[in-house]
Design an enzyme around this catalytic site. Structure first.
Site, PDB file in Angstrom:
ATOM      1  N   THR A  72       5.654  83.934  38.814  1.00  0.00           N
ATOM      2  CA  THR A  72       4.249  84.322  38.604  1.00  0.00           C
ATOM      3  C   THR A  72       3.572  84.584  39.952  1.00  0.00           C
ATOM      4  O   THR A  72       2.722  85.461  40.066  1.00  0.00           O
ATOM      5  CB  THR A  72       3.478  83.239  37.829  1.00  0.00           C
ATOM      6  OG1 THR A  72       3.596  81.990  38.518  1.00  0.00           O
ATOM      7  CG2 THR A  72       4.007  83.084  36.421  1.00  0.00           C
ATOM      8  N   GLY A 118      -4.217  83.574  45.156  1.00  0.00           N
ATOM      9  CA  GLY A 118      -4.772  84.651  44.326  1.00  0.00           C
ATOM     10  C   GLY A 118      -5.267  85.847  45.113  1.00  0.00           C
ATOM     11  O   GLY A 118      -5.150  86.980  44.666  1.00  0.00           O
ATOM     12  N   GLU A 119      -5.851  85.614  46.273  1.00  0.00           N
ATOM     13  CA  GLU A 119      -6.485  86.709  46.994  1.00  0.00           C
ATOM     14  C   GLU A 119      -5.714  87.163  48.219  1.00  0.00           C
ATOM     15  O   GLU A 119      -6.080  88.130  48.866  1.00  0.00           O
ATOM     16  CB  GLU A 119      -7.907  86.277  47.370  1.00  0.00           C
ATOM     17  CG  GLU A 119      -8.763  86.236  46.115  1.00  0.00           C
ATOM     18  CD  GLU A 119     -10.019  85.436  46.230  1.00  0.00           C
ATOM     19  OE1 GLU A 119      -9.944  84.283  46.722  1.00  0.00           O
ATOM     20  OE2 GLU A 119     -11.075  85.919  45.823  1.00  0.00           O
ATOM     21  N   GLY A 125      -9.276  89.281  35.434  1.00  0.00           N
ATOM     22  CA  GLY A 125     -10.583  88.917  35.988  1.00  0.00           C
ATOM     23  C   GLY A 125     -10.471  89.019  37.494  1.00  0.00           C
ATOM     24  O   GLY A 125      -9.601  88.396  38.084  1.00  0.00           O
ATOM     25  N   THR A 178      -2.813  85.161  35.562  1.00  0.00           N
ATOM     26  CA  THR A 178      -2.156  84.733  36.787  1.00  0.00           C
ATOM     27  C   THR A 178      -0.995  83.780  36.543  1.00  0.00           C
ATOM     28  O   THR A 178      -0.168  83.589  37.423  1.00  0.00           O
ATOM     29  CB  THR A 178      -3.192  84.042  37.680  1.00  0.00           C
ATOM     30  OG1 THR A 178      -3.961  83.161  36.852  1.00  0.00           O
ATOM     31  CG2 THR A 178      -4.124  85.054  38.308  1.00  0.00           C
TER      32      THR A 178
END
Ligand code: MOS
Length: 749
Positions: free
Chosen positions: A639, A709-710, A247, A476
């Site tokens: 991760t 995440g970004e 996603g 993630t």
């Protein structure tokens, strides 16, 4: 923060623990949206409009309806009434606008759904679509930034409520009088969301209750979107999304596959599943807008910036605004007393853009970190030294302190590890056979958010902890890190923790988005564990002549399978047997983060890349790439590294390959599959690594952790483009820098 999680309590947090969901995924036991079964679901398939703007003039569905196995052909003529899309252009924060489908003969964008065929099988549905006769009257649409120029406007705000303009001092005047000036404009192509799992939904009605198995990042937004569209209470809509095949922002809100599945399932009183084909993803799942970004930088002769202007023109849709916050990315980045950042929008007859990983920073830093590199060279400075010289002490626009800022450390550490010193500053100096070799770097910044949410934990008499929240794991590592957090927050073994995600029956969270997922949900989970432990201790004190306690139960500690009080210890299960024979539950919460207001709170990074450019073909190959990041405490280095590398690879795609092409005549995205819309594959990536600096941001949350995440994609592409310049001496300011563009200007060697 009143409580800190000291290192002594961390047994699992910080460990590179394998993904707990990994075995399910590799053995096919992880059920994705389209794979859910509920009785015998029917298969729906959407048919998209063949014009970019216009109106359905003739429609004949009789042949399709007559086909054996076809149960329904739904069009604007027979689709159930839905809430209207709305006249206003901006969704109020916290609400989800209705997203009706098949509600009008008018076509707003190419491939907008015009029919849903529901049949016994996918093949029958697809064949029936071929039998639908449809004719359009077409209208003149605006399908290019060029053609939209007269309609360019300033949005009221950019995304996330960020200011459309931020003007500090007089950037124009400071630029005009600066002894050293740089002025350049960069363009980015459209980018498309291409998760491995396209959007899909299975809708099941039970009386007035609707359950949707789908693939989403943020359950409540789908729930509200569906409820608002179907005009039903959101309590009657359950969203289930335990596994998600990627996603990247497009799975934040409801789309046509979900709404149409819900409508058809109700009309037929049968479960119905609908998925976008890969081709339909391109027009129907949003995209990253196209940008034209101008950077005007002024400096004194020492290289200190005196003026920083960033003017960003992005595309939007004529029927729904999307103002990607690209011009906000540099507001906290470099010191300069006079500054101007502005957003402008060019409305097109396309579906609107949507959030795509690092909305704002990704396009902004692809261009801006090239501008910085170009200006550094013009000034005769090393790009790292230039950045260090312009490092602000406080947030340069808001004049608040940074919570932490290790940008310089990231650059220095990266330079050391990558061997930056060996770089030849003069471009086109390193040639190996017919390959031109170059090294480039860029910097990265990304804001840190905490989204509100809650989390339920329950411990049973055997000491098994169940964690429930409507958070998602979009690949993630959420299942894994939340298990680590639960184990450490409770002080119990990891194997005693079970994580349940992806169901609106569980407490609501802010979901996976905006880099806030891990830290927000970990905070709520930590709070739940704290409350649960307090409750266990309280009940123990109140109800027992506990053999475990001293006079007042001070110093009670959960440690693995045991509890310790002073010099006594006992099995946790023995205690639970006594105080919680029926089990015990607690709900923890996290509030919307406020530290962003009092501090300038971001994550940082530096990218380093080495490329080779073929002197004959112009092909750019990545030899090696390194990202060094500072993002507070890292829950799981395995991760996290994986996620950073994924972001960096996306940056490579943005720099070299990803190019959504809108046909200016007809308004269709011409690249409609992954054979023509190129993303980097394994063979495109040389050696790549990502490392984190040790950091603890005590303003962030109880863990000192920030969202990652970004961050990986931020600035990543610019290091590639800068490396191509270093290799060849050519600057290309239109991204992606594909072979044709390189070849056109590549000098003979
Ligand atoms: Mo992100 S653009 O919120 O997936």
């Amino acid at each position: 923060m009143t409580e800190t999680t000291g290192k002594q309590n961390l047994v699992f947090i910080g460990q590179p623990i394998d993904r707990l969901d990994g075995p399910f995924k590799v053995s096919g036991r992880a059920t994705y949206a389209y794979e859910h079964q509920h009785g015998e679901p029917l298969h729906g398939m959407l048919m998209g409009a063949g014009v970019g703007k216009g109106r359905i003039r003739r429609l004949d569905t009789s042949a399709a309806e007559a086909m054996p196995g076809v149960h329904l052909v739904m069009t604007y003529r027979n689709a159930p009434a839905q809430a209207s899309f709305g006249e206003e252009l901006t969704v109020k924060p916290g609400t989800q606008r209705p997203r009706p489908v098949l509600f009008s003969p008018d076509i707003r964008y190419y491939d907008e759904p015009v029919a849903l065929v529901v049949a016994d099988s996918l093949e029958t549905a697809r064949a029936a679509i071929q039998q639908i006769e449809i004719e359009y009257s077409t209208a003149q649409g605006i399908f290019s930034l060029e053609d939209a120029r007269e309609a360019v406007y300033a949005p009221a705000t950019a995304n996330a409520g960020l200011a459309t303009e931020s003007l500090i001092g007089d950037a124009e005047a400071a630029f005009a009088s600066a002894p050293m000036r740089f002025d350049a404009t960069y363009t980015n192509a459209f980018e498309h969301h291409a998760p491995m799992e396209p959007h899909a939904a299975l809708a099941v009605w039970n009386g007035s209750q609707l359950t949707i198995f789908t693939s989403t990042q943020t359950l409540w937004q789908i729930q509200e979107g569906v409820a608002n569209t179907l005009r039903m209470p959101k309590e009657n809509v359950r969203i289930v999304s335990p596994f998600i095949g990627g996603g990247f922002g497009s799975k934040l809100i409801a789309h046509a596959e979900t709404i149409s599945a819900a409508l058809a399932a109700r009309a037929l009183n049968r479960p119905v599943k609908v998925a976008f084909t890969r081709q339909q993803m391109f027009a129907n799942a949003g995209h990253r807008p196209m940008f034209e970004q101008r950077f005007r930088l002024g400096a004194d002769r020492s290289g200190k910036l005196v003026s920083f202007s960033h003017d960003s023109l992005g595309t939007t849709s004529r029927f729904e605004e999307f103002a990607e916050q690209s011009a906000s990315a540099y507001r906290s980045m470099y010191a300069a007393p006079d500054r101007a950042t502005r957003h402008r929008l060019a409305p097109l007859d396309t579906n609107r853009g949507e959030w795509m990983r690092a909305p704002g920073e990704a396009p902004a830093m692809l261009a801006g970190e090239c501008a910085i590199d170009e200006f550094a060279e013009q000034l005769g400075m090393d790009p790292i030294e230039f950045r260090i010289l312009n490092e602000p002490e406080r947030d340069p626009e808001r004049n608040v302190p940074f919570s932490t800022r290790k940008l310089v450390d990231c650059m220095r550490e990266g330079a050391e590890r990558f061997g930056w010193r060996a770089r030849q500053a003069k471009p086109a100096s390193v040639v190996e056979g017919r390959k031109l070799i170059g090294i480039g770097m860029s910097a990265a910044i990304r804001a840190n958010y905490i989204g509100p949410g809650s989390c339920r934990v329950r411990i049973d008499r055997q000491g098994e902890l169940t964690v429930e929240l409507d958070m998602t794991d979009i690949g993630t590592g959420t299942y894994t890190i939340l298990a680590q957090v639960a184990a450490d927050s409770m002080g119990i073994p990891l194997r005693r923790v079970g994580i349940s995600l992806g169901d609106t029956l569980f407490p609501r969270t802010a979901g996976s988005g905006g880099s806030w997922g891990a830290t927000s949900t970990a905070s709520a989970l930590h709070d739940a564990c704290r409350l649960l432990k307090e409750q266990i201790v309280r009940v123990a004190r109140e109800t027992l002549n506990s053999p475990f306690f001293g006079a007042n139960g001070e110093g009670f500690e959960f440690s693995g399978d045991r509890v310790i009080v002073g010099d006594r210890t006992a099995a946790l299960t023995d205690l639970l047997e006594l105080v919680a024979p029926e089990g015990m539950t607690a709900v923890g919460t996290v509030e919307r983060g406020q530290n962003l207001r009092d501090y300038s709170q971001h994550t940082y990074g530096a990218h380093f890349a080495e490329v080779e450019v073929d002197a004959d073909t112009g092909e750019v190959r990545l030899r090696r790439m390194l990202g060094v990041f500072a993002a507070g405490r890292i829950f799981n280095p395995k991760t996290a590294r994986s996620q950073m590398i994924g972001g960096m690879i996306w940056g490579i795609g943005a720099a070299l390959m990803e190019e959504g092409g809108l046909d200016p005549r007809y308004g269709n995205f011409v690249y409609g599959d992954l054979a023509s819309y190129h993303v980097p594959v394994h063979a495109d990536i040389g050696e790549i690594d990502a490392v984190f600096l040790d950091e603890h941001d005590d303003k962030a949350n109880v863990f000192g952790a920030k969202g990652i995440g970004e961050l990986g994609v931020c600035g990543a592409g610019a290091s590639i483009v800068n490396a191509v310049y270093n290799a060849t001496g050519i600057r290309i300011r239109s991204f992606p820098i594909t072979v044709d563009k390189v070849l056109a200007v590549l000098p003979e060697i």
